[in-house]
Write an enzyme that holds these catalytic residues in place. Structure first.
Site, PDB file in Angstrom:
ATOM      1  N   LYS A  97       0.921  14.635   0.670  1.00  0.00           N
ATOM      2  CA  LYS A  97      -0.455  14.916   0.223  1.00  0.00           C
ATOM      3  C   LYS A  97      -0.659  16.407  -0.062  1.00  0.00           C
ATOM      4  O   LYS A  97      -1.650  16.808  -0.637  1.00  0.00           O
ATOM      5  CB  LYS A  97      -1.455  14.417   1.269  1.00  0.00           C
ATOM      6  CG  LYS A  97      -1.485  12.891   1.407  1.00  0.00           C
ATOM      7  CD  LYS A  97      -2.476  12.437   2.457  1.00  0.00           C
ATOM      8  CE  LYS A  97      -2.357  10.956   2.810  1.00  0.00           C
ATOM      9  NZ  LYS A  97      -3.020  10.065   1.845  1.00  0.00           N
TER      10      LYS A  97
ATOM     11  N   THR B 240      -8.479   6.745  -2.094  1.00  0.00           N
ATOM     12  CA  THR B 240      -9.849   6.216  -2.205  1.00  0.00           C
ATOM     13  C   THR B 240     -10.862   7.336  -1.973  1.00  0.00           C
ATOM     14  O   THR B 240     -11.995   7.244  -2.443  1.00  0.00           O
ATOM     15  CB  THR B 240     -10.081   5.069  -1.206  1.00  0.00           C
ATOM     16  OG1 THR B 240      -9.536   5.446   0.052  1.00  0.00           O
ATOM     17  CG2 THR B 240      -9.446   3.789  -1.677  1.00  0.00           C
TER      18      THR B 240
ATOM     19  N   LYS C 274     -14.615   8.307  -3.703  1.00  0.00           N
ATOM     20  CA  LYS C 274     -15.842   8.634  -2.962  1.00  0.00           C
ATOM     21  C   LYS C 274     -16.406   9.960  -3.442  1.00  0.00           C
ATOM     22  O   LYS C 274     -17.615  10.121  -3.628  1.00  0.00           O
ATOM     23  CB  LYS C 274     -15.559   8.718  -1.456  1.00  0.00           C
ATOM     24  CG  LYS C 274     -15.210   7.370  -0.840  1.00  0.00           C
ATOM     25  CD  LYS C 274     -14.625   7.492   0.563  1.00  0.00           C
ATOM     26  CE  LYS C 274     -13.925   6.187   0.930  1.00  0.00           C
ATOM     27  NZ  LYS C 274     -12.992   6.311   2.062  1.00  0.00           N
TER      28      LYS C 274
ATOM     29  N   HIS D  62       0.798  -1.233   0.000  1.00  0.00           N
ATOM     30  CA  HIS D  62       0.000   0.000   0.000  1.00  0.00           C
ATOM     31  C   HIS D  62       0.826   1.276   0.000  1.00  0.00           C
ATOM     32  O   HIS D  62       0.262   2.360   0.133  1.00  0.00           O
ATOM     33  CB  HIS D  62      -0.930   0.055   1.214  1.00  0.00           C
ATOM     34  CG  HIS D  62      -2.002  -0.982   1.211  1.00  0.00           C
ATOM     35  ND1 HIS D  62      -3.246  -0.770   0.674  1.00  0.00           N
ATOM     36  CD2 HIS D  62      -2.010  -2.242   1.682  1.00  0.00           C
ATOM     37  CE1 HIS D  62      -3.990  -1.852   0.824  1.00  0.00           C
ATOM     38  NE2 HIS D  62      -3.255  -2.767   1.431  1.00  0.00           N
TER      39      HIS D  62
ATOM     40  N   LYS E 252      -8.212  14.076   4.332  1.00  0.00           N
ATOM     41  CA  LYS E 252      -7.304  12.928   4.333  1.00  0.00           C
ATOM     42  C   LYS E 252      -6.314  13.143   5.462  1.00  0.00           C
ATOM     43  O   LYS E 252      -6.275  14.226   6.052  1.00  0.00           O
ATOM     44  CB  LYS E 252      -6.571  12.782   2.991  1.00  0.00           C
ATOM     45  CG  LYS E 252      -5.993  14.117   2.478  1.00  0.00           C
ATOM     46  CD  LYS E 252      -5.406  14.003   1.079  1.00  0.00           C
ATOM     47  CE  LYS E 252      -6.422  14.072  -0.032  1.00  0.00           C
ATOM     48  NZ  LYS E 252      -6.661  12.787  -0.691  1.00  0.00           N
ATOM     49  N   ARG E 253      -5.500  12.128   5.773  1.00  0.00           N
ATOM     50  CA  ARG E 253      -4.474  12.337   6.781  1.00  0.00           C
ATOM     51  C   ARG E 253      -3.543  13.468   6.371  1.00  0.00           C
ATOM     52  O   ARG E 253      -3.345  13.736   5.180  1.00  0.00           O
ATOM     53  CB  ARG E 253      -3.662  11.041   6.982  1.00  0.00           C
ATOM     54  CG  ARG E 253      -4.401   9.997   7.785  1.00  0.00           C
ATOM     55  CD  ARG E 253      -4.701  10.453   9.205  1.00  0.00           C
ATOM     56  NE  ARG E 253      -3.520  10.460  10.029  1.00  0.00           N
ATOM     57  CZ  ARG E 253      -3.199   9.492  10.892  1.00  0.00           C
ATOM     58  NH1 ARG E 253      -3.989   8.443  11.054  1.00  0.00           N
ATOM     59  NH2 ARG E 253      -2.102   9.577  11.610  1.00  0.00           N
TER      60      ARG E 253
HETATM   61  C1  26V Z   1       1.816   2.550   7.887  1.00  0.00           C
HETATM   62  C2  26V Z   1       2.376   2.366   9.110  1.00  0.00           C
HETATM   63  C3  26V Z   1       3.821   2.456   9.246  1.00  0.00           C
HETATM   64  C4  26V Z   1       4.361   1.818  10.443  1.00  0.00           C
HETATM   65  C5  26V Z   1       3.529   1.844  11.657  1.00  0.00           C
HETATM   66  C6  26V Z   1       2.069   1.852  11.523  1.00  0.00           C
HETATM   67  C7  26V Z   1       1.538   2.097  10.191  1.00  0.00           C
HETATM   68  C8  26V Z   1       0.186   2.052  10.002  1.00  0.00           C
HETATM   69  C9  26V Z   1      -0.347   2.245   8.784  1.00  0.00           C
HETATM   70  C10 26V Z   1       0.452   2.492   7.729  1.00  0.00           C
HETATM   71  C11 26V Z   1      -0.230   2.644   6.456  1.00  0.00           C
HETATM   72  C12 26V Z   1       0.552   3.109   5.316  1.00  0.00           C
HETATM   73  C13 26V Z   1      -0.030   2.607   4.073  1.00  0.00           C
HETATM   74  C14 26V Z   1      -1.351   3.222   3.682  1.00  0.00           C
HETATM   75  O1  26V Z   1      -2.244   3.544   4.421  1.00  0.00           O
HETATM   76  N1  26V Z   1      -1.460   3.342   2.418  1.00  0.00           N
HETATM   77  C15 26V Z   1      -2.636   3.867   1.787  1.00  0.00           C
HETATM   78  O2  26V Z   1      -3.408   2.754   1.365  1.00  0.00           O
HETATM   79  C16 26V Z   1      -4.584   3.150   0.703  1.00  0.00           C
HETATM   80  C17 26V Z   1      -5.360   1.891   0.411  1.00  0.00           C
HETATM   81  O3  26V Z   1      -4.666   1.108  -0.493  1.00  0.00           O
HETATM   82  C18 26V Z   1      -4.241   3.931  -0.543  1.00  0.00           C
HETATM   83  O4  26V Z   1      -5.430   4.354  -1.154  1.00  0.00           O
HETATM   84  C19 26V Z   1      -3.399   5.141  -0.198  1.00  0.00           C
HETATM   85  O5  26V Z   1      -2.964   5.791  -1.367  1.00  0.00           O
HETATM   86  C20 26V Z   1      -2.190   4.697   0.603  1.00  0.00           C
HETATM   87  O6  26V Z   1      -1.467   5.822   1.070  1.00  0.00           O
END
Ligand code: 26V
Length: 804
Positions: free
Chosen positions: A547, A649, A653, A353, A541-542
């Site tokens: 971003k 995403t 929406k 992701h 968004k975050r």
């Molecule tokens: C990363 C990490 C890093 C280490 C610790 C905890 C933690 C928790 C969550 C994440 C998530 C990073 C990846 C993420 O959210 N990617 C997003 O995924 C979406 C669904 O596929 C996508 O639409 C977004 O573009 C993408 O940034």
């Protein structure tokens, strides 16, 4: 169930379950009672569904996050009783929305990745696929954000304070997880090795199941969330020491911490012991459960596991599933390495992701060795065999082994483990998968070309159109009939109405009504009055540098400066709306939140600009807030630095609700553009190749733009001189990051094209008919971004799953 029966049931349950009559009942009472009605309706189907799945191949979606949000309204919708429930509530003198809002928004996720998992569950059940979610029942979800004097303050989100009526605790299905201790190897009489674990810390994983209701199809799947509890007291080690009792309590407390809270940082990887404990806890509990189920339902040996089970790992977070399955197959089920490896790699599939290097998981090997000694041994062996394989079979890659090895520089590289141990590796949008294949995972693609595939993300159109925008859904159904609800691609039929001015006018009316509702909500929440005829320009968004909320702010500041210079400037009024949480430790992101709030208070209170601009930062952005904002959006801001947003995403929406995208050629924006065509989207800025080229070869000097573009210089100087802060220079970090760290996300480079595209937006908005036609074109093509399409692709191309 008729409305009248519902009314009867509600009144009866109010009495028997809440001890109330309708006069004394609160919204909360109604919430619990209606939930109980839904549970009664679905419980039978739940049992039947799970029973029918027993002999079928099933997918287990392992994810550290499920951002489900509120469930009552979507459960009513999916079980086909929403309309009657609304009627019943009104009859009883209650406002349905007020009742539904009693539910605590379940925030067990950070953002895109967690919400995607929740949309997938909805689609799996609605398409009748045997699928289950496996996650963690965090006691605290993602923090609640408050804005105080413009600053983000985090508060704990204790979502379980009141009873959560959707979950069922299944203590009889609890499993034991082992941490730490030592591993002993013995040779048995038959020459095979036996591994014994000693002095481990035991943790009990207790499942809580939540029903996932398919859309009007009597299917009910499960989301299983594991909670950490201490096992029974170990009576062998009782001592008479006075502090023994306190040690026990301490120990219990530390075990319960494993499912204590969701890590709120999705931007920077940090090797925290508690986080890896959470990951192993999820993985071990889920794999044990999967094997037990398989054995219960199938007579054949585990050799045939891949015929009945597929495990999708959501990012690398659950990738310890690979060594954990190996461990169980070898140490408990007595398979040899080769056979266990064949089974494991036929069961595991991995979704990536993100390509942001800061987010890649790399655990110190000592940490894994201490916490999970047997798992470490297995990872080590996987690594040895993998590296040897390259050495002998791919001599041309020999010098790349350090960059491919799972264990390198004393770290365990989880993405490499996930790639080596899975039969499928997918990205989440076309460009993202291409970047994985051509750049980030190039050598792995060379080794395993067949494993790589794309699955462009999607969103559930049931929640994100039917539920959140009932007026639009009705209008759509009026012209193309109701089939699109089962077959979202049928939305394409709307294209026939892009020249029908009476339909376009109705589309405009629906949007205006949604905008009016949002204006009231914003006024209630913030006291800010917004112009209902202004362009609602929304970025939700975050908060992340990539971003580029900052680019949006620079646009606002530019318009503000222009209006200050010339207050009678003729511009279409704009309302800029933001929602964004920053990771608690992400300093720069928090600076941007402060800046947005500061700009808001200056702009909103400046009489000179005659109300032409308003800026609103809504605190605590979450699923429920998104549901209020998205139906009212005119403009959807999707302005990440090209190559950085894997998919996005929110973009889907908003298009589904008729907003027009202002976006870069990044993530799924590209596929949206391909469908709607360049005339129905506002694309600007550097593309991914240009960005990657600058990163690789240099050639971008932010300061040159500062020196040559007066608009840019003015804004940056204002930041640096404290024009938007107090006496001290508040935004120097932002200023420094752009001028001294050379603007790593190309905000200045894309500034001018961004202003230009917004001028086109402004011109386009003046022709309402043409605007509404663009809006309809977007809705018409949004069916391709339903998660039903995505799940269909996962099911047929990766999981090889049959519909029930
Ligand atoms: C990363 C990490 C890093 C280490 C610790 C905890 C933690 C928790 C969550 C994440 C998530 C990073 C990846 C993420 O959210 N990617 C997003 O995924 C979406 C669904 O596929 C996508 O639409 C977004 O573009 C993408 O940034």
């Amino acid at each position: 169930m008729t409305t009248k029966r519902l009314v009867d049931q509600i009144t009866k349950k109010l009495k028997t379950e809440r001890g109330k009559d309708i006069k004394s009942a609160s919204n909360k009472d109604l919430y619990y009672v209606i939930t109980s009605v839904v549970n009664d309706v679905v419980n039978g189907d739940w049992m039947v569904t799970q029973d029918k799945y027993k002999k079928k191949k099933q997918v287990y979606y392992l994810s550290m996050e499920f951002l489900v949000g509120r469930l009552l309204e979507s459960n009513l919708l999916n079980s086909g009783i929403l309309e009657r429930a609304n009627e019943a509530l009104l009859k009883l003198g209650f406002q349905p929305q007020q009742v539904y809002e009693q539910e605590h928004d379940a925030g067990l996720g950070n953002g895109g990745l967690g919400r995607l998992a929740a949309c997938f569950l909805d689609s799996l059940a609605s398409l009748k696929y045997p699928g289950h979610g496996c996650g963690i029942r965090y006691r605290y979800g993602l923090f609640e954000q408050r804005i105080i004097h413009g600053h983000q303050i985090e508060l704990p989100d204790y979502w379980l304070k009141e009873e959560y009526p959707w979950e069922t605790r299944k203590i009889d299905q609890a499993v034991e997880i082992h941490f730490g201790g030592n591993v002993h190897m013995h040779e048995k009489n038959d020459g095979t090795l036996e591994f014994k674990y000693e002095n481990t810390d035991k943790v009990m994983a207790v499942p809580y199941d939540i029903p996932i209701i398919g859309y009007r199809n009597n299917i009910v799947n499960s989301l299983r969330l594991w909670s950490a509890e201490s096992t029974e007291i170990d009576t062998d080690h009782l001592t008479s020491q006075t502090d023994h009792y306190y040690h026990q309590l301490d120990h219990k407390h530390s075990i319960e911490q494993i499912s204590g809270f969701l890590y709120p940082d999705d931007s920077h990887f940090e090797g925290k012991t508690l986080r890896i404990k959470q990951q192993y806890f999820l993985v071990s509990a889920s794999i044990q459960h999967i094997i037990k189920e398989y054995k219960k339902n199938n007579r054949r040996s585990l050799k045939y596991l891949p015929d009945k089970v597929v495990i999708q790992i959501n990012d690398t977070h659950p990738s310890l599933a690979i060594p954990e399955l190996m461990r169980i197959l070898m140490d408990q089920e007595r398979y040899g390495w080769d056979e266990a490896w064949k089974i494991t790699t036929s069961v595991m599939a991995y979704t990536n992701h993100t390509t942001l290097s800061e987010a890649l998981e790399k655990w110190p090997k000592g940490m894994i060795k201490d916490l999970l000694p047997r798992i470490y041994m297995i990872i080590d062996e996987i690594n040895e065999r993998f590296c040897k394989g390259i050495w002998f079979d791919y001599p041309e890659l020999r010098d790349k082994i350090p960059a491919l090895a799972i264990i390198a520089d004393d770290q365990v590289h989880m993405a490499r483990l996930a790639i080596v141990g899975s039969f499928s590796i997918n990205g989440v949008a076309r460009i993202h998968t291409e970047i994985l294949k051509k750049k980030e995972m190039k050598d792995f693609y060379y080794l395993f070309p067949k494993r790589f595939n794309n699955k462009t993300n999607g969103i559930t159109h049931r929640r994100w159109l039917l539920q959140v925008n009932p007026n639009l859904a009705k209008l759509v159904t009026d012209v193309i009939g109701p089939k699109w609800i089962q077959r979202p691609n049928d939305l394409i039929g709307l294209l026939r109405y892009t020249k029908d001015s009476s339909f376009l006018e109705k589309i405009g009316q629906v949007k205006n009504e949604n905008k009016r509702i949002l204006a009231d909500f914003i006024h209630d929440r913030t006291g800010i009055t917004i112009d209902e005829n202004s362009i609602y320009d929304i970025q939700i968004k975050r908060l992340h540098e990539y971003k580029r909320q900052l680019l949006n702010v620079f646009h606002i500041l530019h318009l503000y400066n222009e209006l200050k210079d010339n207050p009678s400037l003729d511009i279409t009024p704009r309302t800029f709306i933001f929602g964004a949480k920053a990771a608690p430790s992400y300093h720069l992101a928090k600076e941007v939140i402060k800046l947005i709030n500061q700009v808001a208070s200056i702009v909103n209170n400046d009489k000179d600009i005659r109300g032409k601009l308003k800026v609103v930062f809504l605190e605590n952005y979450n699923v429920s807030l998104a549901e209020k904002l998205i139906p009212a959006a005119d403009i959807s801001e999707q302005i990440s630095t090209a190559s950085k947003e894997a998919s996005g995403t929110g973009n889907m929406k908003m298009m589904m609700n008729g907003a027009l995208t202002v976006g870069t050629l990044d993530g799924a924006n590209i596929e949206i553009r391909d469908f709607v065509g360049n005339n129905n989207i506002f694309i600007f800025g550097l593309n991914a190749d240009q960005v990657l080229d600058y990163y690789q070869n240099g050639g971008y000097i932010a300061r040159d733009i500062y020196n040559t573009d007066d608009r840019v210089k003015r804004i940056l100087d204002q930041l640096n001189e404290g024009a938007f802060g107090s006496q001290e220079i508040e935004y120097k970090d932002i200023y420094y990051n752009i001028l001294y760290h050379n603007d790593p996300y190309f905000v200045l480079k894309d500034f001018d094209p961004y202003l230009e595209i917004h001028e086109l937006v402004e011109q386009a908005y003046r022709d309402k008919n043409a605007w509404n036609a663009m809006s309809v074109t977007n809705i018409a093509h949004s069916g391709k971004f339903s998660s039903d399409r995505t799940i269909q692709e996962y099911a047929s191309e990766i999981w090889k799953l049959k519909k029930y």
